[in-house]
Design a protein around this motif. Structure first.
Motif, PDB file in Angstrom:
ATOM      1  N   PRO A 123      -3.139 -11.239  30.341  1.00  0.00           N
ATOM      2  CA  PRO A 123      -2.186 -11.464  29.248  1.00  0.00           C
ATOM      3  C   PRO A 123      -2.784 -12.189  28.049  1.00  0.00           C
ATOM      4  O   PRO A 123      -2.288 -12.031  26.922  1.00  0.00           O
ATOM      5  CB  PRO A 123      -1.089 -12.315  29.918  1.00  0.00           C
ATOM      6  N   SER A 124      -3.846 -12.974  28.270  1.00  0.00           N
ATOM      7  CA  SER A 124      -4.465 -13.676  27.150  1.00  0.00           C
ATOM      8  C   SER A 124      -5.291 -12.753  26.257  1.00  0.00           C
ATOM      9  O   SER A 124      -5.735 -13.157  25.182  1.00  0.00           O
ATOM     10  CB  SER A 124      -5.366 -14.804  27.669  1.00  0.00           C
ATOM     11  N   ALA A 129      -7.767  -6.379  20.866  1.00  0.00           N
ATOM     12  CA  ALA A 129      -8.945  -6.347  21.723  1.00  0.00           C
ATOM     13  C   ALA A 129      -8.754  -5.366  22.876  1.00  0.00           C
ATOM     14  O   ALA A 129      -9.701  -4.677  23.289  1.00  0.00           O
ATOM     15  CB  ALA A 129      -9.244  -7.749  22.256  1.00  0.00           C
ATOM     16  N   ALA A 130      -7.538  -5.295  23.421  1.00  0.00           N
ATOM     17  CA  ALA A 130      -7.266  -4.348  24.496  1.00  0.00           C
ATOM     18  C   ALA A 130      -7.417  -2.905  24.012  1.00  0.00           C
ATOM     19  O   ALA A 130      -7.951  -2.046  24.721  1.00  0.00           O
ATOM     20  CB  ALA A 130      -5.858  -4.580  25.044  1.00  0.00           C
ATOM     21  N   GLN A 317     -12.125  -7.180  39.459  1.00  0.00           N
ATOM     22  CA  GLN A 317     -10.898  -6.444  39.748  1.00  0.00           C
ATOM     23  C   GLN A 317     -10.392  -5.720  38.501  1.00  0.00           C
ATOM     24  O   GLN A 317      -9.960  -4.563  38.571  1.00  0.00           O
ATOM     25  CB  GLN A 317      -9.822  -7.390  40.281  1.00  0.00           C
ATOM     26  N   VAL A 318     -10.427  -6.407  37.360  1.00  0.00           N
ATOM     27  CA  VAL A 318     -10.009  -5.776  36.108  1.00  0.00           C
ATOM     28  C   VAL A 318     -10.916  -4.589  35.781  1.00  0.00           C
ATOM     29  O   VAL A 318     -10.443  -3.506  35.389  1.00  0.00           O
ATOM     30  CB  VAL A 318     -10.016  -6.806  34.958  1.00  0.00           C
ATOM     31  N   ALA A 319     -12.224  -4.767  35.937  1.00  0.00           N
ATOM     32  CA  ALA A 319     -13.169  -3.685  35.631  1.00  0.00           C
ATOM     33  C   ALA A 319     -12.928  -2.472  36.518  1.00  0.00           C
ATOM     34  O   ALA A 319     -12.942  -1.328  36.050  1.00  0.00           O
ATOM     35  CB  ALA A 319     -14.606  -4.197  35.796  1.00  0.00           C
ATOM     36  N   LEU A 320     -12.688  -2.690  37.806  1.00  0.00           N
ATOM     37  CA  LEU A 320     -12.427  -1.569  38.717  1.00  0.00           C
ATOM     38  C   LEU A 320     -11.099  -0.899  38.392  1.00  0.00           C
ATOM     39  O   LEU A 320     -10.969   0.330  38.505  1.00  0.00           O
ATOM     40  CB  LEU A 320     -12.435  -2.062  40.165  1.00  0.00           C
ATOM     41  N   ALA A 321     -10.103  -1.695  37.997  1.00  0.00           N
ATOM     42  CA  ALA A 321      -8.815  -1.117  37.613  1.00  0.00           C
ATOM     43  C   ALA A 321      -8.961  -0.239  36.374  1.00  0.00           C
ATOM     44  O   ALA A 321      -8.369   0.849  36.288  1.00  0.00           O
ATOM     45  CB  ALA A 321      -7.798  -2.223  37.372  1.00  0.00           C
ATOM     46  N   PRO A 390     -12.668 -11.649  21.053  1.00  0.00           N
ATOM     47  CA  PRO A 390     -11.877 -12.102  22.201  1.00  0.00           C
ATOM     48  C   PRO A 390     -12.262 -11.393  23.505  1.00  0.00           C
ATOM     49  O   PRO A 390     -12.318 -10.164  23.548  1.00  0.00           O
ATOM     50  CB  PRO A 390     -10.435 -11.755  21.795  1.00  0.00           C
ATOM     51  N   GLN A 391     -12.559 -12.182  24.526  1.00  0.00           N
ATOM     52  CA  GLN A 391     -12.897 -11.667  25.856  1.00  0.00           C
ATOM     53  C   GLN A 391     -14.042 -10.652  25.802  1.00  0.00           C
ATOM     54  O   GLN A 391     -14.037  -9.629  26.513  1.00  0.00           O
ATOM     55  CB  GLN A 391     -11.656 -11.024  26.500  1.00  0.00           C
ATOM     56  N   ARG A 392     -15.062 -10.929  24.984  1.00  0.00           N
ATOM     57  CA  ARG A 392     -16.184  -9.993  24.836  1.00  0.00           C
ATOM     58  C   ARG A 392     -16.887  -9.749  26.168  1.00  0.00           C
ATOM     59  O   ARG A 392     -17.267  -8.625  26.499  1.00  0.00           O
ATOM     60  CB  ARG A 392     -17.179 -10.527  23.809  1.00  0.00           C
TER      61      ARG A 392
END
Length: 525
Positions: A123-124, A129-130, A317-321, A390-392
């Motif tokens: 959520p952050s 960026a998403a 987990q995020v990368a695999l999703a 953000p979140q690079r």
């Protein structure tokens, strides 16, 4: 002062030597991996992906860092130009409907789905960026597709659709990418600004077309092989930088330039220049793929090392999703398109779609759905994110996971999938090659029929019956024979270009026959 500075200078020198040693080792390792891929009949990008994963866990590896602004131009421009130069304009026109559906709709759906998933899991992560992450992982790669598809025997229409998609979808994805990155870094999104970006895409096509005509007219006077090849690379990077600096789409400009140049150069570039040029470009694309996987693999290691156990698990987990979403969305869209095309043909007729009122088959759609390999463009765009984005680190890890996951999971299973579906080559290119050979033999016969000399009789056997005559050692006859050969080669080359321009043959057949003519003419010279 000099004595105090000496140890620092020596340390810097040793570090440079260490980096140089690693570069040599990595290139040799890439050659070994490629040899293993050939022996195992596997696509070499998949083996490079495995090598990149292994490097991510080597603790003694050096710290390579590139300027993010340099990355796209360095890695994408040559690879894109090389792929676009070999693209058949005739085939793109024939299959423009499925290609457009993949280039625009599939990229858009994938970008949106990945952006939604990433924002839901983190959520952050800002929406801009998403969306940038979605645009990074959305487009399949031209180099990966070509390297994998060329080694497999599949119907020609599938190859055309996949290569056309991988060539053109980068423009769609990078348009979204540039807007999202600008917004994430503080710019304001406006419909007018997006409209200007769309106009820039159209302007890029025109600029690329004009530059191709201008540059080929200037560079055709350069006949020295090393100088001409250096100019080719300088031109490629120069066009990319010019388009980027003027607000145009660098990708569209380079693709437009390459496709236009491919139509001009066959009759203006001598074969003794074209043959080494193709060899250098093939090697350069291979080296750039190696360096891209190496650099991204080395960036992943410090990312994972800087996270605690919980964060590392969450990031993975995020990368695999994201990887699963990318694969699932492509399968869903291609199958939806297959059903829509079937019902459209059933209710309204297949229309004028070439060839022979063709509609997509379930087996063909299955292969296209599974051929979503990402590669150097995804890696380069992820690495090109500016510092402070953000979140690079998370985005970089996701991009690396998608590239490695698709190349390994999909690239390594394509051959078994084709065997299970009983899909094989349809002989389209071989048939066009046979047609071109017959036409070129006719051209040679027309020139030789009016000449009753012994030299013409010898060459008639060579060019019309494909039996190479033995040289008799007489210098005068040899010169006469070669002069007649030169006339035949020139006429055949013009005939070959006309066949391509009239859509009688595609660029695959064209380039294979062109290479044979080049070698024959170089041997005569």
């Amino acid at each position: 002062m000099w004595v105090e500075a000496w140890p620092d200078s020596s340390e810097r020198y040793n570090n440079r030597i260490h980096v140089f040693e690693w570069i040599i080792a990595l290139l040799v390792g890439a050659v070994v991996l490629t040899a293993c891929a050939r022996a195992l009949k596997l696509p070499y990008p998949s083996m490079l992906a495995l090598g990149g994963v292994a490097l991510a866990f080597v603790p003694a590896a050096p710290d390579f860092r590139l300027d993010p602004q340099l990355t796209l131009a360095l890695f994408v421009a040559p690879v894109l130009l090389d792929a676009a130069f070999d693209t058949s304009l005739r085939d793109l026109k024939r299959f423009w409907v499925p290609i457009t559906a993949l280039v625009i709709i599939a990229v858009g759906i994938t970008t949106a789905a990945v952006a939604w998933l990433a924002h839901a899991l983190v959520p952050s992560l800002p929406w801009a960026a998403a969306i940038a992450l979605g645009a990074i992982v959305a487009p399949p790669d031209a180099a990966a597709a070509s390297a994998i598809l060329r080694a497999l025997q599949i119907p020609h229409r599938i190859v055309v659709i996949l290569e056309g998609e991988s060539l053109l979808n980068d423009a769609t994805a990078l348009l979204v990418y540039r807007i999202a990155v600008s917004v994430a870094m503080g710019a304001t999104f406006t419909p007018a600004g997006a409209g200007l970006q769309g106009l820039a895409m159209a302007g890029s096509v025109i600029v690329g077309f004009a530059l191709a005509h201008l540059i080929t007219r200037v560079t055709r006077r350069v006949t020295d092989v090393p100088s001409a090849i250096v100019l080719q690379f300088a031109t490629t990077f120069g066009i990319w930088i010019l388009a980027d600096e003027t607000g145009l789409s660098a990708i569209v400009t380079v693709v437009s330039f390459a496709i236009t140049a491919a139509r001009i150069t066959p009759t203006t570039t001598p074969p003794q220049l074209r043959l080494p040029s193709y060899a250098v470009w093939e090697t350069s694309v291979f080296v750039l793929n190696v360096l891209a996987f190496v650099l991204i693999g080395l960036q992943v290691r410090p990312i994972l090392a800087g996270l605690d156990a919980a964060e590392r698990t969450h990031y993975l987990q995020v990368a695999l999703a994201v990887l699963g979403m990318v694969i699932a969305v492509r399968i869903a869209w291609v199958m939806f398109y297959n059903r829509a095309a079937k019902y459209k043909a059933l209710w309204f007729g297949a229309g004028k779609w070439w060839p022979g009122r063709y509609t997509p088959t379930l087996n063909g759609s299955t292969v296209i759905a599974w051929c979503g390999m990402r590669g150097i463009v995804t890696l380069a765009t992820a690495y090109a994110l500016p510092d402070g984005f953000p979140q690079r680190d998370l985005i970089l890890l996701c991009a690396f996971s998608v590239v490695v996951g698709t190349l390994i999971a999909q690239g390594l299973t394509l051959r078994p999938l084709l065997a299970a579906l009983h899909l094989t080559g349809d002989g389209t290119v071989d048939g066009e090659i046979h047609l071109a050979k017959e036409a070129l033999a006719t051209v040679a016969a027309e020139i030789l029929d009016g000449d009753g000399s012994d030299t013409a009789n010898v060459l008639r056997v060579e060019f019309v019956s494909s039996v190479v005559a033995e040289e008799d050692g007489t210098a005068t006859e040899c010169r006469a024979r070669n002069a007649l050969r030169a006339r035949i080669f020139a006429a055949q080359r013009l005939a070959l270009v006309r066949m391509r321009d009239n859509a009688m043959i595609g660029d695959d057949a064209f380039h294979r026959i062109e290479e044979r003519l080049d070698w024959a003419e170089v041997n005569v010279r």
